[in-house]
Design a protein around this motif. Structure first.
Motif, mmCIF file in Angstrom:
data_model
loop_
_atom_site.group_PDB
_atom_site.id
_atom_site.type_symbol
_atom_site.label_atom_id
_atom_site.label_comp_id
_atom_site.label_asym_id
_atom_site.label_seq_id
_atom_site.Cartn_x
_atom_site.Cartn_y
_atom_site.Cartn_z
ATOM 1 N N ARG A 459 0.800 -1.263 0.132
ATOM 2 C CA ARG A 459 0.033 0.028 0.190
ATOM 3 C C ARG A 459 0.914 1.024 -0.131
ATOM 4 O O ARG A 459 1.710 1.276 0.828
ATOM 5 C CB ARG A 459 -0.849 -0.102 1.240
ATOM 6 N N GLY A 460 0.655 2.205 -0.804
ATOM 7 C CA GLY A 460 1.358 3.358 -0.970
ATOM 8 C C GLY A 460 2.719 3.354 -1.533
ATOM 9 O O GLY A 460 3.487 4.334 -1.901
ATOM 10 N N GLN A 461 3.189 2.106 -2.070
ATOM 11 C CA GLN A 461 4.372 2.028 -2.631
ATOM 12 C C GLN A 461 4.197 2.059 -4.329
ATOM 13 O O GLN A 461 3.363 1.627 -4.869
ATOM 14 C CB GLN A 461 5.104 0.595 -2.530
ATOM 15 N N SER A 462 4.967 2.926 -4.662
ATOM 16 C CA SER A 462 5.082 3.329 -6.206
ATOM 17 C C SER A 462 6.129 2.457 -6.904
ATOM 18 O O SER A 462 7.222 2.150 -6.462
ATOM 19 C CB SER A 462 5.307 4.929 -6.140
ATOM 20 N N PHE A 463 5.860 2.276 -8.402
ATOM 21 C CA PHE A 463 6.760 1.708 -8.976
ATOM 22 C C PHE A 463 6.521 2.287 -10.712
ATOM 23 O O PHE A 463 5.474 2.049 -10.925
ATOM 24 C CB PHE A 463 6.596 0.346 -8.926
ATOM 25 N N TRP A 464 7.460 2.803 -11.292
ATOM 26 C CA TRP A 464 7.655 3.278 -12.641
ATOM 27 C C TRP A 464 6.187 4.078 -12.491
ATOM 28 O O TRP A 464 6.325 5.361 -11.622
ATOM 29 C CB TRP A 464 7.187 2.122 -13.695
ATOM 30 N N TRP A 465 5.445 3.992 -13.431
ATOM 31 C CA TRP A 465 4.068 5.089 -13.435
ATOM 32 C C TRP A 465 3.025 4.642 -12.497
ATOM 33 O O TRP A 465 2.305 5.491 -12.202
ATOM 34 C CB TRP A 465 3.631 5.179 -15.012
ATOM 35 N N VAL A 466 3.086 3.429 -11.755
ATOM 36 C CA VAL A 466 2.330 2.997 -10.790
ATOM 37 C C VAL A 466 2.478 4.011 -9.608
ATOM 38 O O VAL A 466 3.471 3.760 -8.762
ATOM 39 C CB VAL A 466 2.388 1.558 -10.415
ATOM 40 N N ARG A 467 1.429 4.513 -9.042
ATOM 41 C CA ARG A 467 1.485 5.484 -7.950
ATOM 42 C C ARG A 467 1.145 4.458 -6.872
ATOM 43 O O ARG A 467 1.844 4.623 -5.507
ATOM 44 C CB ARG A 467 0.437 6.381 -7.921
ATOM 45 N N ASP A 468 0.508 3.410 -6.640
ATOM 46 C CA ASP A 468 0.093 2.517 -5.629
ATOM 47 C C ASP A 468 -0.099 1.200 -5.984
ATOM 48 O O ASP A 468 -0.944 0.890 -6.972
ATOM 49 C CB ASP A 468 -1.390 2.807 -4.988
ATOM 50 N N LEU A 469 0.839 0.212 -5.667
ATOM 51 C CA LEU A 469 0.680 -1.261 -6.118
ATOM 52 C C LEU A 469 -0.505 -1.888 -5.471
ATOM 53 O O LEU A 469 -0.538 -3.054 -6.167
ATOM 54 C CB LEU A 469 2.128 -1.911 -5.732
ATOM 55 N N ALA A 470 -1.030 -1.303 -4.585
ATOM 56 C CA ALA A 470 -2.210 -2.053 -3.911
ATOM 57 C C ALA A 470 -3.288 -1.549 -4.633
ATOM 58 O O ALA A 470 -4.655 -2.069 -4.228
ATOM 59 C CB ALA A 470 -2.278 -1.814 -2.436
#
Length: 603
Positions: A459-470
């Motif tokens: 929750r709340g973790q970003s990756f590339w263009w993803v703001r929230d992996l959850a």
């Protein structure tokens, strides 16, 4: 009447009965809504009258002269450890809120009726004792108050320390002392476990409550309060258990767990209910009347209290207010990790959760951890996938022979099936060999889905263009539809994977068209999945395409050859040479030919 007429009449009667049932239910709902509005009007008028009375000079003089015990000024104290701040209050003598900073940025029990740890005399009641903050420090706080029955209640909250300590964990000791002159016995003492409500309206289906009875943990989610087809919706849950160890409420990513700490189990009661919130959770739904959000309350009963005059009893508890993380709950013990509820493939989920955390420790990114986990799973399945691909290619080589059999025995399906199985046997092809990786991948997918859907770590973790992996990786809208790139990538890579995968010989054009619609179906059902799950599925599709190319370049193409037949077993020996019929083990002598001789007469 004929059979069709009877069927029509029966269906009409059933539909009339269902219609009458729902008419009655709608009438009950209208009456209940009218009664509710009337109660609200009465309560509003009573509140206005009480406010007017309180502002009058006579009332002010009375209040000043003799203040009630419950109107003592509220005393507050905070215990802070790590990224968590526990806000305690003397009104209810417990934890009014738990503020989680760091990457969580959430406040627990924000919709609670009273503080967590409040002592109730009824499961659905409130703690009416007036408490005083008698002692406080950076690590503990103590509240004291006396009930109308003469029971002195002392609550001490202390931050946990040691190997099983955690920043989200608080120790609670509750002491009840009988200051009266008569015996006091009761089975109706409850500790309030707080209220849980979803962070977003779309996550409300994960809300619920749970309990652990002698190691057996069970739960009910929000659909427990749904109305049945022939039954009304329940208003509360209440039950007694022989060895109640902990209870709690939960949302998608966070939970409250109230655990009894004792050497021996004891019987106790558990209660939970649902309340409609006055305002929707999401600010975007503030003006919508069709959106309803709820809070889920729970209370854990104390063992039977039986006190003689001057006697006292002390019960120890621990309160966990934090994220649903398997490693954290497993480390603090007392079976709290059972509250993760991973489902039928729990073992797979736990193993994948540990591997994913290990990948995160290596890479430092949860997005990379999901990708590395996917590659790890695919490498483990590589030998089985290779064997499955070779089997499907060999089945493809059997295509012409299969068509010949289908044409030859098109009027005899049973014989055709027997000839097809004989063909598989002659060429050593297992028709189920191509499906084995799917059967193995299914529990892995379900297990990983269970992990990624409720993993508070993401929750709340970003990756590339993803703001929230959850959450879904929505980048905007087009004609009213959300644009989620990862599910689109997943669908495209699934189409490419199916193009490169050899199809069995028995697949006709109709089945091929159905297979081509499968990516669209998966895209539809998974379009709003968590970005971490879409990232896993897209990565495994890309890796599968790479795997197919490598196998095509470096593995020889299979040849269609018959399997060498095994030598036939020797026929069973005749009874004359069979040791079971010849105990001596030696073959008997053959009788001379010549037929039967006439019997000899005389002596």
């Amino acid at each position: 009447m004929d059979r069709k007429s009877w069927i029509v009449v029966t269906l009409c009667v059933i539909l009339m009965g269902v219609n009458w049932h729902y008419m009655q239910e709608n009438q009950k709902l209208q009456q209940a809504e009218a009664a509710r509005k009337k109660q609200e009007e009465v309560a509003k008028k009573a509140a206005q009258a009480a406010e007017a009375k309180a502002t009058s000079p006579a009332a002010s003089a009375t209040t000043t002269a003799a203040p009630a015990a419950a109107e003592l000024p509220e005393e507050k104290h905070s215990l802070k450890v790590g990224t968590v701040t526990f806000e305690l209050s003397s009104k209810g003598g417990g934890i009014s809120r738990a503020v989680l900073a760091g990457t969580d940025k959430v406040t627990l029990n924000v919709n609670g009726l009273e503080p967590i740890g409040a002592l109730r005399r009824e499961a659905a009641g409130l703690d009416t004792i007036a408490y005083k903050l008698t002692a406080k420090s950076d690590k503990s706080a103590t509240f004291e108050g006396t009930s109308k029955e003469g029971i002195l209640v002392t609550k001490t909250y202390t931050l946990t320390e040691g190997a099983e300590g955690d920043e989200h964990l608080v120790d609670l000791k509750v002491t009840l002392k009988n200051t009266g002159t008569t015996q006091h016995r009761s089975e109706e003492y409850y500790l309030y476990a707080g209220a849980a409500s979803a962070i977003k309206h779309d996550d409300a289906r994960y809300d619920g409550f749970f309990w652990n009875n002698a190691g057996d943990t069970d739960k009910h989610l929000s659909n427990y309060y749904a109305k049945g087809f022939f039954s009304d919706a329940p208003t509360e849950f209440k039950n007694s258990y022989s060895a109640l160890r902990y209870t709690g409420v939960m949302t998608r990513f966070y939970t409250h767990i109230l655990t009894r700490i004792a050497e021996k189990d004891a019987s106790a009661k558990f209660w939970s209910s649902r309340r409609k919130l006055a305002q929707p959770i999401d600010t975007a739904h503030a003006t919508r009347t069709d959106i309803e959000d709820y809070a889920y309350d729970a209370a854990m009963g104390l063992p039977v209290v039986d006190l003689a005059p001057g006697a006292s009893v002390t019960e120890s508890y621990q309160i966990y207010l934090g994220p649903k993380e398997y490693d954290r709950l497993a480390r603090i013990g007392h079976q709290r990790s059972y509250a993760m509820f991973y489902g039928y493939f729990k073992i797979v989920s736990i193993a994948l959760s540990k591997v994913m955390r290990w990948m995160h420790d290596i890479s430092g990114s949860w997005g990379l951890a999901v990708i590395l986990l996917t590659i790890f799973v695919r490498l483990c399945l590589w030998p089985i996938h290779a064997k499955s691909t070779m089997t499907m290619k060999r089945m493809g080589l059997l295509g012409p022979k299969m068509k010949e059999l289908q044409e030859k025995y098109k009027d005899n399906p049973q014989q055709q099936q027997m000839e097809v199985m004989k063909l598989y046997k002659d060429y050593g092809v297992n028709p189920l060999g191509g499906c084995l990786p799917l059967f193995l991948q299914f529990p892995i997918f379900i297990g990983l889905y269970s992990v990624l859907e409720v993993a508070a770590e993401l929750r709340g973790q970003s990756f590339w263009w993803v703001r929230d992996l959850a959450a879904a990786d929505t980048q905007g809208q087009l004609l009213g539809f959300n644009i989620n790139p990862l599910p689109l990538i997943m669908g495209l890579t699934m189409v490419a994977q199916m193009k490169l995968t050899p199809q069995p010989a028995t697949v006709d054009k109709t089945q091929q068209r159905i297979f081509m619609f499968m990516p669209l179906f998966f895209l539809w059902i998974s379009y709003d999945f968590a970005a971490a799950l879409a990232l896993y599925w897209s990565t495994q599709n890309i890796f599968s395409i790479f795997q197919t190319r490598v196998m095509k370049l470096y593995m020889p193409e299979p040849k269609l050859e018959k399997v060498a037949a095994k030598p036939a077993a020797k026929p069973a020996a005749a009874n004359g040479n069979n040791p079971f019929f010849n105990p001596g083990g030696a073959p008997q002598k053959e009788k001379k030919k010549g037929g039967n001789k006439p019997p000899r007469l005389g002596g």
